[in-house]
Design an enzyme around this catalytic site. Structure first.
Site, mmCIF file in Angstrom:
data_model
loop_
_atom_site.group_PDB
_atom_site.id
_atom_site.type_symbol
_atom_site.label_atom_id
_atom_site.label_comp_id
_atom_site.label_asym_id
_atom_site.label_seq_id
_atom_site.Cartn_x
_atom_site.Cartn_y
_atom_site.Cartn_z
ATOM 1 N N THR A 1 58.703 34.059 58.508
ATOM 2 C CA THR A 1 59.778 33.169 58.007
ATOM 3 C C THR A 1 58.556 31.892 57.182
ATOM 4 O O THR A 1 57.514 31.961 57.062
ATOM 5 C CB THR A 1 60.450 32.560 59.066
ATOM 6 O OG1 THR A 1 61.411 31.856 58.097
ATOM 7 C CG2 THR A 1 59.893 31.678 60.008
ATOM 8 N N LYS B 1 56.047 33.988 53.926
ATOM 9 C CA LYS B 1 56.435 35.131 53.548
ATOM 10 C C LYS B 1 55.740 35.710 52.369
ATOM 11 O O LYS B 1 55.627 36.863 52.071
ATOM 12 C CB LYS B 1 58.035 34.985 53.146
ATOM 13 C CG LYS B 1 58.843 34.875 54.225
ATOM 14 C CD LYS B 1 60.342 34.599 53.720
ATOM 15 C CE LYS B 1 61.376 34.580 54.712
ATOM 16 N NZ LYS B 1 62.792 34.675 54.352
ATOM 17 N N ASP C 1 65.610 40.544 53.353
ATOM 18 C CA ASP C 1 66.259 39.271 53.203
ATOM 19 C C ASP C 1 67.528 39.695 52.270
ATOM 20 O O ASP C 1 68.546 39.563 52.113
ATOM 21 C CB ASP C 1 65.449 38.398 52.538
ATOM 22 C CG ASP C 1 64.879 37.571 53.893
ATOM 23 O OD1 ASP C 1 65.551 37.679 54.906
ATOM 24 O OD2 ASP C 1 63.862 36.825 53.230
ATOM 25 N N LEU D 1 71.339 29.509 51.971
ATOM 26 C CA LEU D 1 70.914 30.444 52.806
ATOM 27 C C LEU D 1 70.100 29.823 53.978
ATOM 28 O O LEU D 1 69.564 30.541 55.115
ATOM 29 C CB LEU D 1 69.634 30.975 51.953
ATOM 30 C CG LEU D 1 69.955 31.714 50.593
ATOM 31 C CD1 LEU D 1 68.747 32.385 49.958
ATOM 32 C CD2 LEU D 1 71.210 32.632 50.580
ATOM 33 N N GLY E 1 74.057 30.147 56.140
ATOM 34 C CA GLY E 1 73.034 31.139 56.197
ATOM 35 C C GLY E 1 72.935 32.097 57.484
ATOM 36 O O GLY E 1 72.336 33.001 57.614
#
Length: 283
Positions: A61, A65, A102, A226, A249
């Site tokens: 995360t 990323k 994702d 998100l 999210g």
């Protein structure tokens, strides 16, 4: 017992261990999922623990990323297209693979909420890995047009340019939808082009107040954030105060986590058990 980890900085607020550990228990899998704070300088060492088999897999995360792509032996077409990875694991030859769940997780969350962006206008606010995944998901949902806005407009232009070069997969001729995808100058307050059907926030909750005033007049019935927070994020609260419907999210988090689980273990994700654990943690 297998151990899976979440690499990020910070990670103390993450709910991924809550639902992943509940999923392992419900599926009868002897495994644990832990969140590990990994500063940028320590990312290569953390990734080596997956490569060596010390960890059975990992999620990645903020803020790693994008950086993690360079540390993998193989980057899947999905992760390469999005330009970011949130999943690490070993393939059958023992090579370290970086993937991204994702966009597919967001697609599932939007379908579950019965949001129908097909043919409509969408604005994505942000230019990081989450924003890139959101744009890819929206294109797969056949949005009629899309704009990407960021606090630094050059980042939005770069995101649009890179995705135009890479989407759709396997089609070097490009896609006509990108003729209607452009970077949005956030200073264009009051411009009629700001109107949209779906507004997507892909910025950290703390950054939302810096951009919210630009979107007071979008006319959008839906906001999709998100990020997530107990009681709702600033963007969710802003949207509901204006009579908009808002989706946080958490559904995306749950669905991308389900895809990660299934990719690691090759078995179905126990969604009901994971959702119950997540709801219990939120009170």
């Amino acid at each position: 017992m297998k151990t899976f980890a979440l690499f990020g900085d910070p990670v103390s607020q993450s709910l991924s261990p809550v639902f992943q550990n509940a999923a392992f228990k419900a599926a009868g899998v002897e495994a644990e999922y832990i969140a590990e704070r990994v500063p940028a300088a320590e990312l290569p060492a953390a990734v080596k623990r997956v490569r060596s088999g010390e960890l059975a897999g990992a999620n990645v995360t903020i803020p790693h990323k994008l950086a993690v792509l360079a540390l993998a032996d193989f980057v899947t077409p999905e992760a390469r297209l999005i330009g970011a990875a949130n999943w690490l694991g070993l393939n059958k030859r023992g090579k370290l693979v970086a993937d991204n769940t994702d966009a597919r997780g967001l697609l599932r969350a939007v379908e579950e909420a019965k949001i129908k962006p097909a043919g409509g206008k969408a604005i994505v606010v942000g230019a990081g890995g989450a924003a890139r995944a959101a744009v890819v998901a929206l294109l797969r949902m056949e949005v009629g047009s899309g704009r990407v806005g960021a606090r630094r407009s050059a980042e939005a232009r770069r995101l649009v340019g890179e995705l135009r070069a890479g989407f759709p997969e396997g089609n070097p001729g490009g896609d006509e939808r990108f003729e209607r995808l452009a970077a949005l100058e956030l200073s264009s307050l009051g411009d009629s082009s700001i109107f949209c059907d779906l507004l997507v926030s892909a910025v950290p909750p703390a950054a939302w107040p810096e951009v919210e005033s630009v979107f007071d007049e979008t006319g959008a019935p839906w906001l999709l954030d998100l990020a997530y927070a107990k009681g709702g994020t600033p963007a969710e609260k802003w949207a509901r105060a204006r009579g908009m419907q808002a989706l946080g999210g958490l559904p995306m988090l749950l669905h991308q986590g389900a895809l990660s689980f299934e990719r690691w273990l090759g078995i179905d994700f126990p969604m009901d058990a994971a959702r119950r654990a997540l709801n219990a943690a939120l009170g």
